[in-house]
Design an enzyme around this catalytic site. Structure first.
Site, PDB file in Angstrom:
ATOM      1  N   ARG A  20       0.713  -1.254  -0.025  1.00  0.00           N
ATOM      2  CA  ARG A  20      -0.187  -0.053   0.062  1.00  0.00           C
ATOM      3  C   ARG A  20       0.848   1.228  -0.013  1.00  0.00           C
ATOM      4  O   ARG A  20       1.975   1.290   0.639  1.00  0.00           O
ATOM      5  CB  ARG A  20      -0.884  -0.081   1.085  1.00  0.00           C
ATOM      6  CG  ARG A  20      -2.080   1.127   1.076  1.00  0.00           C
ATOM      7  CD  ARG A  20      -2.689   1.494   2.506  1.00  0.00           C
ATOM      8  NE  ARG A  20      -3.471   0.123   2.814  1.00  0.00           N
ATOM      9  CZ  ARG A  20      -3.988  -0.498   4.139  1.00  0.00           C
ATOM     10  NH1 ARG A  20      -3.517   0.328   4.966  1.00  0.00           N
ATOM     11  NH2 ARG A  20      -4.615  -1.471   3.994  1.00  0.00           N
ATOM     12  N   SER A 108      -8.521  -0.161   0.238  1.00  0.00           N
ATOM     13  CA  SER A 108      -9.490  -0.524   1.468  1.00  0.00           C
ATOM     14  C   SER A 108     -10.018   0.632   1.704  1.00  0.00           C
ATOM     15  O   SER A 108     -10.644   1.273   1.268  1.00  0.00           O
ATOM     16  CB  SER A 108      -8.410  -1.334   2.576  1.00  0.00           C
ATOM     17  OG  SER A 108      -9.485  -1.998   3.510  1.00  0.00           O
ATOM     18  N   HIS A 109      -9.877   0.965   3.593  1.00  0.00           N
ATOM     19  CA  HIS A 109     -10.771   1.741   3.783  1.00  0.00           C
ATOM     20  C   HIS A 109      -9.935   3.326   4.132  1.00  0.00           C
ATOM     21  O   HIS A 109     -10.127   4.346   4.641  1.00  0.00           O
ATOM     22  CB  HIS A 109     -11.008   1.706   5.413  1.00  0.00           C
ATOM     23  CG  HIS A 109     -10.027   1.004   6.151  1.00  0.00           C
ATOM     24  ND1 HIS A 109      -9.321   0.067   6.082  1.00  0.00           N
ATOM     25  CD2 HIS A 109      -9.100   2.019   7.036  1.00  0.00           C
ATOM     26  CE1 HIS A 109      -8.136  -0.099   6.877  1.00  0.00           C
ATOM     27  NE2 HIS A 109      -8.332   1.205   7.413  1.00  0.00           N
ATOM     28  N   LYS A 118      -3.734  -6.127  -2.498  1.00  0.00           N
ATOM     29  CA  LYS A 118      -4.186  -7.540  -1.970  1.00  0.00           C
ATOM     30  C   LYS A 118      -3.826  -8.832  -2.709  1.00  0.00           C
ATOM     31  O   LYS A 118      -4.713  -8.771  -3.762  1.00  0.00           O
ATOM     32  CB  LYS A 118      -5.570  -7.601  -0.981  1.00  0.00           C
ATOM     33  CG  LYS A 118      -5.456  -6.389  -0.036  1.00  0.00           C
ATOM     34  CD  LYS A 118      -6.973  -6.384   0.678  1.00  0.00           C
ATOM     35  CE  LYS A 118      -7.146  -5.332   1.800  1.00  0.00           C
ATOM     36  NZ  LYS A 118      -8.499  -5.316   2.344  1.00  0.00           N
ATOM     37  N   ASP A 242     -16.812  -1.532   4.637  1.00  0.00           N
ATOM     38  CA  ASP A 242     -15.761  -0.642   4.391  1.00  0.00           C
ATOM     39  C   ASP A 242     -15.350  -0.353   2.908  1.00  0.00           C
ATOM     40  O   ASP A 242     -16.204  -1.041   1.990  1.00  0.00           O
ATOM     41  CB  ASP A 242     -14.660  -1.231   5.241  1.00  0.00           C
ATOM     42  CG  ASP A 242     -13.825  -2.224   4.299  1.00  0.00           C
ATOM     43  OD1 ASP A 242     -14.483  -2.974   3.747  1.00  0.00           O
ATOM     44  OD2 ASP A 242     -12.443  -2.435   4.724  1.00  0.00           O
ATOM     45  N   ASP A 244     -13.642  -1.554   0.659  1.00  0.00           N
ATOM     46  CA  ASP A 244     -13.587  -2.698  -0.282  1.00  0.00           C
ATOM     47  C   ASP A 244     -14.388  -3.668   0.122  1.00  0.00           C
ATOM     48  O   ASP A 244     -14.276  -5.208  -0.379  1.00  0.00           O
ATOM     49  CB  ASP A 244     -12.059  -2.862  -0.649  1.00  0.00           C
ATOM     50  CG  ASP A 244     -11.368  -3.807   0.539  1.00  0.00           C
ATOM     51  OD1 ASP A 244     -11.895  -3.298   1.978  1.00  0.00           O
ATOM     52  OD2 ASP A 244     -10.376  -4.375   0.653  1.00  0.00           O
ATOM     53  N   ASP A 246     -14.780  -5.855   2.598  1.00  0.00           N
ATOM     54  CA  ASP A 246     -14.151  -7.105   3.469  1.00  0.00           C
ATOM     55  C   ASP A 246     -14.615  -6.802   4.906  1.00  0.00           C
ATOM     56  O   ASP A 246     -14.122  -7.815   5.651  1.00  0.00           O
ATOM     57  CB  ASP A 246     -13.020  -7.655   2.940  1.00  0.00           C
ATOM     58  CG  ASP A 246     -11.777  -6.538   3.262  1.00  0.00           C
ATOM     59  OD1 ASP A 246     -12.097  -5.286   3.776  1.00  0.00           O
ATOM     60  OD2 ASP A 246     -10.673  -6.762   3.090  1.00  0.00           O
ATOM     61  N   ARG A 247     -15.003  -5.919   5.560  1.00  0.00           N
ATOM     62  CA  ARG A 247     -15.150  -5.629   6.533  1.00  0.00           C
ATOM     63  C   ARG A 247     -16.666  -5.109   7.036  1.00  0.00           C
ATOM     64  O   ARG A 247     -17.021  -4.088   6.101  1.00  0.00           O
ATOM     65  CB  ARG A 247     -14.241  -4.609   7.343  1.00  0.00           C
ATOM     66  CG  ARG A 247     -12.888  -5.102   7.286  1.00  0.00           C
ATOM     67  CD  ARG A 247     -11.845  -4.280   8.065  1.00  0.00           C
ATOM     68  NE  ARG A 247     -11.710  -3.010   7.666  1.00  0.00           N
ATOM     69  CZ  ARG A 247     -11.781  -1.858   8.434  1.00  0.00           C
ATOM     70  NH1 ARG A 247     -12.225  -2.224   9.570  1.00  0.00           N
ATOM     71  NH2 ARG A 247     -11.794  -0.811   7.871  1.00  0.00           N
ATOM     72  N   HIS A 329     -13.843  -7.874   9.942  1.00  0.00           N
ATOM     73  CA  HIS A 329     -13.403  -9.129   8.984  1.00  0.00           C
ATOM     74  C   HIS A 329     -14.050 -10.306   9.572  1.00  0.00           C
ATOM     75  O   HIS A 329     -13.926 -10.758  10.662  1.00  0.00           O
ATOM     76  CB  HIS A 329     -12.017  -9.318   8.765  1.00  0.00           C
ATOM     77  CG  HIS A 329     -10.953  -8.380   8.194  1.00  0.00           C
ATOM     78  ND1 HIS A 329     -11.126  -8.127   6.719  1.00  0.00           N
ATOM     79  CD2 HIS A 329     -10.279  -7.362   8.598  1.00  0.00           C
ATOM     80  CE1 HIS A 329     -10.039  -7.426   6.433  1.00  0.00           C
ATOM     81  NE2 HIS A 329      -9.639  -6.783   7.544  1.00  0.00           N
TER      82      HIS A 329
HETATM   83 ZN   LIG Z   1     -11.186  -3.602   3.725  1.00  0.00          ZN
END
Ligand SMILES: [Zn+2]
Length: 462
Positions: A20, A108-109, A118, A242, A244, A246-247, A329
């Site tokens: 990142r 992501s966030h 990822k 979030d 992307d 995944d949360r 997650h």
């Molecule tokens: Zn995420």
């Protein structure tokens, strides 16, 4: 060896669980191509041939994805591009199509100027040593060469079909959904359009500038808009994703947040009906209530290290049907593939509520009462963070305290616990305290602060 494409990836980008950086500063298309070349090399040398590539809704993502694809292709891989969507849709493609790996372009966030990657290799998370090795391959230009291909594949409909298929409910719910303008927006809207009940959509338009609020549901102020919608429309619950997807975040009909360790109690209850005695994993930040409830429901609770890649690996190793992290997650291997998919978890939550008569607010009220802090994070120099935890551990050992040291120190007391651990991804120490009552909590906080100060740090505000 012809070293024409050797490329040094900024070491600050090579993190524990992902790559990142800040677009235009540490991260550019040359880096994306190098990541593709190096990751493609690892996959190709391992005998792999086909990988999936997806990207989130950030403004920089399409360009980075194109550079990444060219790198993967130059290493001889067949790249199946799935387009824009949430990270779990990428994981889904890898499992569903039986691919040799996948890469997701996502920040992501994080704030809009961030982006990153990822990765998964085969069905496994690609992290830690794998990422360090990837950086070495790129720096050395030690790449595999081949003639690959880039092909578009459509998985969006199959992904949404799967999410719809797992829903079972007998009563209709009213639900507010907030994608935070993140990459889950489109899939969320498609999913919700096919679920029974009444649904209110917020911020479902994917917009990499995140104009309404930051897409991080673990920060309570980011749930304010959702809370308003739940109140206005008299919803049974609100769901947030979030950036992307995944949360997961959730609030009940009374506007109270249910943190992931509370939602996990509900998920564990359902999963254990089909898998009696199964091991259910939660990270070291989770409430003792969760571990106790898993045991009470006949399951085998396992407290494990924080980190979505670590949890996924442990789950696969033990064949655990369910795992979760305080960060939101949630991983289902029961009727799914064992990766973190917040849309999937949301459908399971709706199913649990719609099959029963209990509201989410009533479920929350029924949980054993404890008082706890949220996750507390405070800065600590990189070269001190692990040492501080070791010093605290040594001092505690001398006192005979009951300590779990799977990830930092989690000290159990007669009426609660406190945690101090070093973050694997930032120069911060993470703490949390939980007790039976407010007085106990104050005492535990004092214990924690005293330990931090003994190691020469100033205590966090909490
Ligand atoms: Zn995420």
């Amino acid at each position: 060896m012809v070293v024409t494409e050797a490329h040094r990836i900024d070491p600050t980008m090579l993190r524990e669980y992902d790559i990142r950086g800040i677009v235009g500063e540490t991260l550019g298309t040359d880096d994306a191509r190098a990541v593709g070349r190096a990751f493609g090399t690892v996959v190709a040398r391992g005998g792999g041939r086909r990988v999936a590539l997806g990207y989130d809704g950030r403004l920089s993502s399409p360009e980075l994805a194109a550079a990444l694809a060219s790198g993967l292709q130059a290493s001889g891989l067949e790249v199946l591009t799935i387009g824009r969507g949430p990270t779990p849709m990428l994981y889904f493609a890898v499992h569903e199509l039986g691919l040799d790996g996948g890469i997701m372009v996502t920040g992501s966030h994080n704030p809009p100027q961030y982006n990153g990657f990822k990765m998964m290799r085969g069905k496994k998370a690609f992290f830690g040593e794998d990422i360090r090795r990837l950086g070495e391959i790129a720096a050395a230009g030690d790449f595999a060469d081949g003639t690959g291909a880039v092909t578009q594949v459509a998985v969006f409909d199959d992904y949404v079909d799967r999410l719809v298929d797992i829903y079972r409910g007998k009563r209709e719910l009213t639900v507010a959904w907030d994608a935070g303008n993140g990459a889950a927006g489109e899939a969320m809207a498609a999913l919700v359009g096919r679920l029974p009940g009444r649904h209110i959509l917020l911020n479902e338009t994917i917009d990499g500038t995140f104009p309404n609020h930051h897409p991080d549901p673990t920060v309570e102020k980011n749930l304010e808009q959702l809370r308003q919608a739940v109140a206005t429309h008299h919803c049974d619950l609100g769901i947030a994703f979030d950036g992307d997807g995944d949360r997961l975040g959730a609030i009940d009909g009374e506007g109270q947040v249910l943190w992931a360790d509370q939602l996990m109690v509900a998920f564990a209850g359902e999963v254990l009906e089909d898998h009696p005695g199964a091991t259910i994993i939660a990270d070291v930040k989770a409430s003792q209530v969760l571990f106790d409830e898993i045991a009470r429901l006949g399951g085998t609770p396992l407290m494990f290290r924080t980190g979505h890649s670590l949890i996924k690996s442990k789950m696969a190793e033990l064949g655990a049907p369910l795992a979760g992290e305080m960060s939101g997650h949630i991983f289902f291997a029961d009727r799914y593939y064992g990766f973190d998919d917040a849309l999937y978890a949301a459908v399971r939550l709706l199913g649990i509520l719609a099959r029963g008569d209990e509201t989410l607010a009533a479920f929350r009220a029924r949980l054993p009462r404890v008082v706890n802090t949220p996750e507390l994070r405070f800065p600590c120099p990189e070269d001190r963070k692990f040492a501080v935890v070791e010093e605290v551990k040594a001092r505690l050992a001398a006192t005979g305290a009951e300590v779990n040291d799977i990830d930092g120190v989690r000290v159990r007391t007669k009426d609660g616990w406190w945690l101090l651990r070093a973050s694997n991804t930032q120069d911060v120490l993470v703490a949390r305290c939980e007790a039976a009552d407010a007085e106990g909590l104050e005492r535990l906080k004092r214990d924690l602060v005293a330990q931090i100060e003994k190691s020469g740090l100033s205590a966090p505000e909490f």
